[in-house]
Each structure stands twice: as structure tokens, then as C-alpha cells.
Design a protein around this motif. Structure first.
Motif, mmCIF file in Angstrom:
data_model
loop_
_atom_site.group_PDB
_atom_site.id
_atom_site.type_symbol
_atom_site.label_atom_id
_atom_site.label_comp_id
_atom_site.label_asym_id
_atom_site.label_seq_id
_atom_site.Cartn_x
_atom_site.Cartn_y
_atom_site.Cartn_z
ATOM 1 N N ALA A 11 -15.986 3.889 2.286
ATOM 2 C CA ALA A 11 -15.099 5.148 2.711
ATOM 3 C C ALA A 11 -13.803 4.840 2.929
ATOM 4 O O ALA A 11 -12.789 5.556 2.698
ATOM 5 C CB ALA A 11 -15.633 5.516 4.082
ATOM 6 N N ILE A 12 -13.226 3.658 3.356
ATOM 7 C CA ILE A 12 -11.878 3.113 3.279
ATOM 8 C C ILE A 12 -11.213 3.238 2.063
ATOM 9 O O ILE A 12 -10.079 3.615 1.954
ATOM 10 C CB ILE A 12 -11.948 1.561 3.945
ATOM 11 C CG1 ILE A 12 -12.021 1.609 5.651
ATOM 12 C CG2 ILE A 12 -10.405 1.202 3.858
ATOM 13 C CD1 ILE A 12 -12.478 0.322 6.138
ATOM 14 N N ASN A 13 -12.111 2.812 1.122
ATOM 15 C CA ASN A 13 -11.440 2.712 -0.244
ATOM 16 C C ASN A 13 -10.982 4.180 -0.716
ATOM 17 O O ASN A 13 -10.176 4.453 -1.420
ATOM 18 C CB ASN A 13 -12.279 1.841 -1.132
ATOM 19 C CG ASN A 13 -12.420 0.438 -0.987
ATOM 20 O OD1 ASN A 13 -11.458 0.050 -0.612
ATOM 21 N ND2 ASN A 13 -13.523 0.001 -1.475
ATOM 22 N N ARG A 14 -12.011 5.276 -0.188
ATOM 23 C CA ARG A 14 -11.759 6.311 -0.749
ATOM 24 C C ARG A 14 -10.728 7.427 0.217
ATOM 25 O O ARG A 14 -10.154 8.246 -0.371
ATOM 26 C CB ARG A 14 -13.030 7.295 -0.648
ATOM 27 C CG ARG A 14 -14.086 6.885 -1.504
ATOM 28 C CD ARG A 14 -15.537 7.601 -1.315
ATOM 29 N NE ARG A 14 -15.251 9.072 -1.330
ATOM 30 C CZ ARG A 14 -16.071 10.076 -0.868
ATOM 31 N NH1 ARG A 14 -17.137 9.563 -0.025
ATOM 32 N NH2 ARG A 14 -15.923 11.319 -1.151
ATOM 33 N N PHE A 15 -10.565 7.184 1.654
ATOM 34 C CA PHE A 15 -9.754 7.890 2.358
ATOM 35 C C PHE A 15 -8.610 7.199 2.856
ATOM 36 O O PHE A 15 -7.850 7.737 3.591
ATOM 37 C CB PHE A 15 -10.766 8.463 3.285
ATOM 38 C CG PHE A 15 -11.973 9.208 2.957
ATOM 39 C CD1 PHE A 15 -11.519 10.302 2.105
ATOM 40 C CD2 PHE A 15 -13.234 8.884 3.194
ATOM 41 C CE1 PHE A 15 -12.612 11.176 1.560
ATOM 42 C CE2 PHE A 15 -14.347 9.571 2.521
ATOM 43 C CZ PHE A 15 -13.865 10.753 1.922
ATOM 44 N N VAL A 16 -8.250 5.868 2.772
ATOM 45 C CA VAL A 16 -7.372 5.053 3.357
ATOM 46 C C VAL A 16 -6.375 4.396 2.562
ATOM 47 O O VAL A 16 -6.800 3.984 1.554
ATOM 48 C CB VAL A 16 -8.011 4.297 4.334
ATOM 49 C CG1 VAL A 16 -6.885 3.074 5.208
ATOM 50 C CG2 VAL A 16 -8.938 4.740 5.399
ATOM 51 N N ASP A 17 -5.115 4.653 2.822
ATOM 52 C CA ASP A 17 -4.107 4.115 1.798
ATOM 53 C C ASP A 17 -3.255 2.885 2.672
ATOM 54 O O ASP A 17 -2.867 2.052 1.874
ATOM 55 C CB ASP A 17 -3.045 5.024 1.470
ATOM 56 C CG ASP A 17 -3.637 6.259 0.613
ATOM 57 O OD1 ASP A 17 -4.533 5.874 -0.145
ATOM 58 O OD2 ASP A 17 -3.175 7.145 0.736
ATOM 59 N N THR A 18 -3.387 2.766 3.866
ATOM 60 C CA THR A 18 -2.481 1.953 4.543
ATOM 61 C C THR A 18 -3.581 0.601 4.980
ATOM 62 O O THR A 18 -4.898 0.691 5.039
ATOM 63 C CB THR A 18 -1.995 2.369 5.986
ATOM 64 O OG1 THR A 18 -3.199 3.053 6.749
ATOM 65 C CG2 THR A 18 -1.193 3.752 5.713
ATOM 66 N N PRO A 19 -2.825 -0.430 5.381
ATOM 67 C CA PRO A 19 -3.804 -1.858 5.500
ATOM 68 C C PRO A 19 -4.604 -1.331 6.782
ATOM 69 O O PRO A 19 -4.200 -0.800 7.765
ATOM 70 C CB PRO A 19 -2.483 -2.914 5.878
ATOM 71 C CG PRO A 19 -1.518 -2.317 5.072
ATOM 72 C CD PRO A 19 -1.550 -0.750 5.220
ATOM 73 N N VAL A 20 -5.750 -1.948 6.788
ATOM 74 C CA VAL A 20 -6.914 -1.944 7.769
ATOM 75 C C VAL A 20 -6.738 -3.224 8.598
ATOM 76 O O VAL A 20 -6.543 -4.390 8.139
ATOM 77 C CB VAL A 20 -8.289 -1.864 7.239
ATOM 78 C CG1 VAL A 20 -9.441 -1.885 8.449
ATOM 79 C CG2 VAL A 20 -8.512 -0.415 6.490
#
Length: 226
Positions: free
Chosen positions: A179-188
Motif C-alpha cells: 500500500a505504501i508503494n501504491r499511495f505514498v511518495d515521501t519517505p516513511v
């Protein structure tokens, strides 16, 4: 509405063990707060500590902030901390609440900011991830938190390092990463921590399943069998 509070604390170099002792002794005060459902005192590294706690309503959180632990932190801010504590209030999107007799020793805390407009989709992915986390025998507690319109966090606990490592290679964590790969652009921001002290109520008597964190997204709070 079930919600949570996360307070990050940085001790001065000379007061790290003083702050550790303060947090360990604060457990007795947390146990005396019936509206504080779960309470964890944690340590990220030598000087960075935190408190994570959960409530089934805003009033419980307010009473906790104004209570003995909160007042003690105010004093420590002047005498022993490096700057003000950082406070994050959140709503619980989905959770596995721990057995009151569980003994957690380690955990992880992940902070996530989705791209604009993707918050709802990411929240739904976290709700689905709860089912996978519930299948992990040694994932004692798992909380998906909504910290802002596009902000989320995941807080989870384990009985030992081997269980934490297994979780980080398991289906629940992999689902969150997808889900992070799909919906997130900034560093986690991903952080491991040790647990200094904890209170776990089991959320006896709470009925959160039909409550709403926001429109169209139901809360999923319960033990592994819920």
C-alpha cells in the motif's frame, strides 16, 4: 470514537536513566486511569523515549493529558528534557488489542504520509492488513492510526525480537508495504523500540465496530478472534 496519543520525549544526555525511571514508575499512575485502555512506555535509543496510549473516547484522552503523568512530564520538560515533548493525537482506524496478560518487550512504530487524495484508499488498505496481522500468533497488539487527513501510523508490539523479525517478513507487513508503494511518495519513518512498561486492558466492554473514524470507513477494533 476510539483514539490514541503518542508522545515522543528526548532526554538530556545526563538524564537518560532518570527519564527511564520516570516512565517505569508512571505505570502505576496509568493503571489507576480506567479510561486509559492501553499504555506503553517505550525507548527508541539512548535518549529518545515515547508514550503510546489508547482511549475509547476523547474525554479519556483529555483526562489523561491533564493527569499525573502529564503533569509530571511538564516538570520534566523544565528539568530533564531536551525541548518540548512532541505530541501526536490520532484516531484508531483498525486494531488488534492485546490480551491483558501478554508481556510485550519490543515493537515498531511507522509514520506514513500518503500523497494528496490517497488517504482514504490507504486507510482501507490498513483495515485489510488487520486481518493478516491477526493471523500472526506473536503479534500481540497492532494499531493502525489516522494522524491527519493524509497521515497514518502503525504501532505494534511483540513478545521478543524473533517475533518482531517474523512480522517484518510476514504477510501483514508486506501488505502495508504494498500500500505504501501504491499511495505514498515521501519517505516513511520506520523505528524499532524496546518496551519499558505497559498496561493492557483488553478493551473489555468496548463496542467500537460500528463507530466511524470518518465517513465511509468503519473502525475495526477487537481481539484476534473478532
Amino acid at each position: 470514537m476510539p483514539n490514541a496519543l503518542f508522545v515522543e520525549i528526548e532526554a538530556r544526555q545526563s538524564t537518560t536513566e532518570e527519564i527511564r525511571d520516570f516512565l517505569e514508575q508512571a505505570l502505576a499512575k496509568a493503571q489507576g486511569e480506567p479510561d486509559t485502555r492501553d499504555w506503553y512506555a517505550i525507548r527508541f535509543d539512548e535518549s529518545h523515549f515515547g508514550i503510546f496510549d489508547t482511549f475509547d473516547g476523547a474525554m479519556g484522552r483529555i483526562k489523561h493529558i491533564a493527569g499525573a503523568i502529564g503533569r509530571g512530564l511538564v516538570i520534566k520538560t523544565v528539568t530533564s528534557l531536551h525541548g518540548m515533548p512532541h505530541v501526536s493525537m490520532s484516531e484508531i482506524v483498525a486494531a488488534i488489542v492485546p490480551d491483558p496478560n501478554a508481556v510485550p518487550t519490543v515493537g515498531t512504530y511507522v509514520e506514513i504520509e500518503t500523497r494528496l487524495g490517497a488517504g482514504r484508499d490507504f486507510g482501507e488498505a490498513l483495515v485489510k492488513a488487520r486481518e493478516n496481522a491477526a493471523s500472526e500468533a506473536d503479534t500481540l497488539a497492532w494499531y493502525a492510526l489516522r494522524t491527519a487527513k493524509n497521515g497514518y501510523a502503525v504501532f505494534d508490539t511483540f513478545p521478543h525480537e524473533e517475533a518482531r523479525a517474523a512480522h517484518l517478513h510476514g504477510i501483514a507487513h508486506n501488505g502495508v508495504m504494498e500500500a505504501i508503494n501504491r499511495f505514498v511518495d515521501t519517505p516513511v519513518v520506520f523505528r524499532r523500540f524496546d518496551i519499558i512498561a505497559s498496561k493492557q486492558s483488553g478493551w473489555i466492554g468496548i463496542s467500537s465496530a460500528e463507530q466511524q473514524v470518518h465517513s465511509e470507513q468503519p473502525v475495526r477494533v477487537g481481539p484476534k478472534t473478532a
